[in-house]
Write a protein that holds these residues in place. Structure first.
Motif, PDB file in Angstrom:
ATOM      1  N   SER A 186      -5.542  27.699 -25.880  1.00  0.00           N
ATOM      2  CA  SER A 186      -5.002  28.636 -25.130  1.00  0.00           C
ATOM      3  C   SER A 186      -5.690  28.843 -23.699  1.00  0.00           C
ATOM      4  O   SER A 186      -6.695  28.452 -23.463  1.00  0.00           O
ATOM      5  N   ARG A 223     -14.566  34.148 -28.645  1.00  0.00           N
ATOM      6  CA  ARG A 223     -13.603  33.558 -29.878  1.00  0.00           C
ATOM      7  C   ARG A 223     -12.564  32.836 -29.537  1.00  0.00           C
ATOM      8  O   ARG A 223     -12.586  31.603 -30.011  1.00  0.00           O
ATOM      9  N   ARG A 224     -11.960  32.868 -28.138  1.00  0.00           N
ATOM     10  CA  ARG A 224     -10.986  32.029 -27.727  1.00  0.00           C
ATOM     11  C   ARG A 224     -11.795  30.717 -27.259  1.00  0.00           C
ATOM     12  O   ARG A 224     -11.201  29.730 -27.481  1.00  0.00           O
ATOM     13  N   LEU A 232      -9.629  31.440 -19.030  1.00  0.00           N
ATOM     14  CA  LEU A 232      -9.649  32.287 -20.032  1.00  0.00           C
ATOM     15  C   LEU A 232     -10.532  33.549 -19.701  1.00  0.00           C
ATOM     16  O   LEU A 232     -10.276  34.451 -20.429  1.00  0.00           O
TER      17      LEU A 232
END
Length: 202
Positions: free
Chosen positions: A24, A157-158, A144
């Motif tokens: 991500s 968590r990402r 992020l």
């Protein structure tokens, strides 16, 4: 060389499925949008999902929106190359449209997460797996966390998932570094059509 190998239109390639995966925040959507601009003839797979459409999403364009019962029937009938559940919703890649595109001589591209890429490797061992990676870990962290509007636990968590995905790099056939969107899209396109086009030009 038969017509399927030769392909149609601008392509002189042996049709092959390319799977693009990456953490991500690495810029997959931007790279794919640029790839569409550079070569609109590539087939981009459209996933099926049980989640409800979001504002502006079009059935058959962004996703194939299906009822949970139908999705389960599709699993039972072997209609997916890969499927997974995420945040309470199911997602899957319909097998038939991909095979039809390949049969028509079009290189096909599928953008999915790591677990799905592993499933495709089993279902279609000839598929090419490509990881889209950031220029550096610090660069990904900035992407992020840059907005600073999300819960720190969610961001952490990402980052944890991103570490796991990047650690799987050796499972992939190629790595494309997204330091520049246009360059990354061009690199991906060359992996999809470049070497094989040389094979058929001989």
């Amino acid at each position: 060389m038969n017509d399927t190998e030769a392909g149609t239109g601008a392509f002189r390639v042996r049709p092959r499925l390319t799977v693009l995966s990456g953490p991500s925040g690495v810029g997959k959507s931007s790279v794919l949008a640029e790839l569409r601009r550079q070569q609109p003839e590539i087939y981009f797979s459209v996933s099926a999902t049980t989640r409800k459409p979001r504002p502006g999403e079009v059935d058959g364009v962004h996703y194939h929106f299906v009822a949970p019962e139908k999705f389960q029937r599709m699993i039972a009938d072997g209609e997916f190359l890969e499927h997974a559940e995420f945040a309470g919703n199911c997602y899957g890649t319909p097998r038939t449209p991909v095979l039809q595109a390949l049969a028509a001589g079009k290189p096909a591209l599928l953008e999915i997460e790591l677990q799905g890429a592993r499933q495709v490797r089993i279902a279609m061992p000839e598929a090419q797996l490509v990881m889209l990676a950031p220029p550096s870990w610090d660069d990904l962290v900035v992407r992020l966390t840059g907005r600073g509007t999300e819960d720190p636990a969610v961001v952490e968590r990402r980052l944890e998932i991103a570490r796991e995905e990047l650690a799987a790099e050796k499972e992939f056939d190629e790595v494309v570094v997204n330091g520049d969107v246009r360059a990354a899209a061009a690199h991906l396109l060359s992996l999809m059509v470049g070497p094989q086009s040389q094979e058929f030009d001989e």
